[in-house]
Design an enzyme around this catalytic site. Structure first.
Site, PDB file in Angstrom:
ATOM      1  N   HIS A  18      -9.181  12.894  34.964  1.00  0.00           N
ATOM      2  CA  HIS A  18     -10.506  12.291  35.142  1.00  0.00           C
ATOM      3  C   HIS A  18     -11.532  13.361  35.475  1.00  0.00           C
ATOM      4  O   HIS A  18     -11.164  14.501  35.812  1.00  0.00           O
ATOM      5  CB  HIS A  18     -10.464  11.199  36.224  1.00  0.00           C
ATOM      6  CG  HIS A  18      -9.893  11.653  37.540  1.00  0.00           C
ATOM      7  ND1 HIS A  18      -8.548  11.834  37.750  1.00  0.00           N
ATOM      8  CD2 HIS A  18     -10.485  11.976  38.712  1.00  0.00           C
ATOM      9  CE1 HIS A  18      -8.339  12.232  38.990  1.00  0.00           C
ATOM     10  NE2 HIS A  18      -9.515  12.349  39.594  1.00  0.00           N
ATOM     11  N   ARG A  65     -25.832  10.466  42.873  1.00  0.00           N
ATOM     12  CA  ARG A  65     -24.577   9.722  42.902  1.00  0.00           C
ATOM     13  C   ARG A  65     -23.746  10.218  44.077  1.00  0.00           C
ATOM     14  O   ARG A  65     -23.688  11.427  44.317  1.00  0.00           O
ATOM     15  CB  ARG A  65     -23.825   9.956  41.590  1.00  0.00           C
ATOM     16  CG  ARG A  65     -22.455   9.364  41.550  1.00  0.00           C
ATOM     17  CD  ARG A  65     -21.884   9.317  40.141  1.00  0.00           C
ATOM     18  NE  ARG A  65     -20.646   8.574  40.193  1.00  0.00           N
ATOM     19  CZ  ARG A  65     -19.441   9.129  40.339  1.00  0.00           C
ATOM     20  NH1 ARG A  65     -19.318  10.432  40.366  1.00  0.00           N
ATOM     21  NH2 ARG A  65     -18.371   8.370  40.435  1.00  0.00           N
TER      22      ARG A  65
HETATM   23  C1  OGA Z   1     -12.081  13.545  43.257  1.00  0.00           C
HETATM   24  C2  OGA Z   1     -12.661  12.833  42.088  1.00  0.00           C
HETATM   25  C3  OGA Z   1     -14.444  11.589  41.084  1.00  0.00           C
HETATM   26  C4  OGA Z   1     -15.822  11.102  41.377  1.00  0.00           C
HETATM   27  O1  OGA Z   1     -12.778  13.656  44.295  1.00  0.00           O
HETATM   28  O2  OGA Z   1     -10.917  13.992  43.135  1.00  0.00           O
HETATM   29  O3  OGA Z   1     -12.026  12.783  41.085  1.00  0.00           O
HETATM   30  O4  OGA Z   1     -16.287  10.248  40.630  1.00  0.00           O
HETATM   31  N1  OGA Z   1     -13.889  12.299  42.183  1.00  0.00           N
HETATM   32  O5  OGA Z   1     -16.429  11.603  42.319  1.00  0.00           O
HETATM   33 NI    NI Z   2      -9.977  13.382  41.386  1.00  0.00          NI
END
Ligand code: OGA
Ligand code: NI
Length: 357
Positions: A287, A297
């Protein structure tokens, strides 16, 4: 995946890495990323909608099993966390990131530190900076909070501690549901689960701030990665940015799918240690976070893992003649050390027969 750097950031003096307050009119070279459009990005509609699961659903186990197998991620409602707690936490996070850069840098992480203000640990693998700042809390936030606010630091600590408590219980409940959804019985879980109850769980809280960006297509808030945890619960404010890498399947090619913010939900994703524990049945999910042209955000990651000294390997019952144990047992600490050294090659390094570290 963005390419690895010619010059890792870990060679640059500490003060130069520390995020300032992002007052740029355009994206400077230091934050301009290439390779961001390695896969198409799709809107979260139809088959590309991340599953939304109500934790009070009578078919909960089956739903979690399907979501973990097909996606490695799902959103949850019916979790019992009070919206008021999330509102108070959000207010404290805004209060923290609104402090001057100098004030925040009083809690800057030094190399090897887990807690404090600064870049996310994976930054050292890239030659470009990410459009974000982070604050990691592992253990009590008191010491750092006293450096951030000379007087009213207890309102921050109180909310963080309340959140930590509630999330440990929720994380533990989800961990057990995920193990049930792997087909284990309650007795199997008592025997095999490395976390006995929620007091036992190791956890860390990651506060992320993604300031508005004048040219969001040229930079990234958080580069593509998997989490090292068993599972991560992510809370995001009303600004979208989280994307999940979906594998090629009958509905399309490999693609980035946006996980839209749904009020009062958490996004739960499978981390590398669950990938190990489940003997590859539930894969950790790649991700990343994109930034927004106009809105600030924020997100909060709650990382759940085993007690630091407990070794985690594939659960016996999940190994068999066709698939023996794929990984050797590791502690979370040992695995985090491997991640800091090898980043996305850390899982390979603990593969049985392929140990390279
Ligand atoms: C994390 C992460 C995603 C986000 O902190 O490991 O994947 O949207 N964050 O902040
Ligand atoms: Ni993450």
């Amino acid at each position: 995946m963005p390419s690895l750097p010619e010059k890792p950031l870990s060679n640059v003096p500490l003060q130069l890495h520390q995020p300032k307050n992002f007052q740029f009119d355009s994206v400077p070279e230091s934050h301009a990323w290439r390779d961001l459009h390695d896969h198409p990005t799709v809107d979260p509609i139809g088959p590309d909608t991340v599953p939304l699961i109500d934790l009070t659903d009578p078919k909960l186990t089956a739903k979690i099993s399907k979501a973990c197998e097909e996606w490695g991620v799902f959103q949850i409602t019916g979790h019992g966390v009070q919206p008021d707690l999330l509102t108070r936490l959000e207010a404290q996070i805004h209060r923290l990131f609104a402090l001057s850069a100098d004030r925040k840098l009083k809690t800057a992480k030094s190399p090897g530190d887990v807690s404090g203000y600064g870049l996310v640990p994976i930054s050292s693998f890239f030659s470009k900076l990410m459009w974000s700042a982070g604050f990691t809390i592992s253990g009590s936030p008191l010491h750092h909070a006293q450096k951030l606010w000379l007087d009213d630091y207890s309102s921050f600590c109180d909310v963080v501690e309340e959140f930590d408590n509630v999330m440990r219980q929720l994380g533990n409940k989800l961990l057990h549901k995920i193990l049930l959804s792997l087909g284990l019985s309650k007795e199997d879980i008592i025997r095999a689960c490395p976390v006995r109850d929620w007091h036992d769980m190791s956890a860390a809280v990651q506060l992320n701030s993604y300031p508005p960006c004048p040219d969001p297509d040229r930079t990234i808030g958080l580069a593509a990665h998997t989490d090292s945890s068993f599972l991560t619960l992510l809370y995001q404010n009303s600004v979208s940015g989280l994307q999940i890498l979906r594998s090629k399947d009958h509905t399309g090619p490999m693609r980035w799918v946006t996980v839209p913010p749904v009020p009062n939900t958490f996004t739960v994703n499978i981390g590398d240690l669950m990938h190990v524990l489940s003997n590859v049945r539930f894969r950790s999910v790649m991700h990343r976070a994109m930034v927004n042209p106009a809105k600030h955000r924020i997100s909060v990651g709650f990382f759940c893992g085993p007690p630091m000294d407990v070794k985690v390997g594939p659960i016996n019952k999940l190994t068999g003649p066709e698939r023996g144990p794929v990984y050797r047992p590791v502690t979370w600490q040992e695995y985090q050390r491997l991640r800091r050294k090898l980043f996305d090659k850390a899982l390979e390094a603990i593969k049985i027969g392929e140990e390279i570290a």
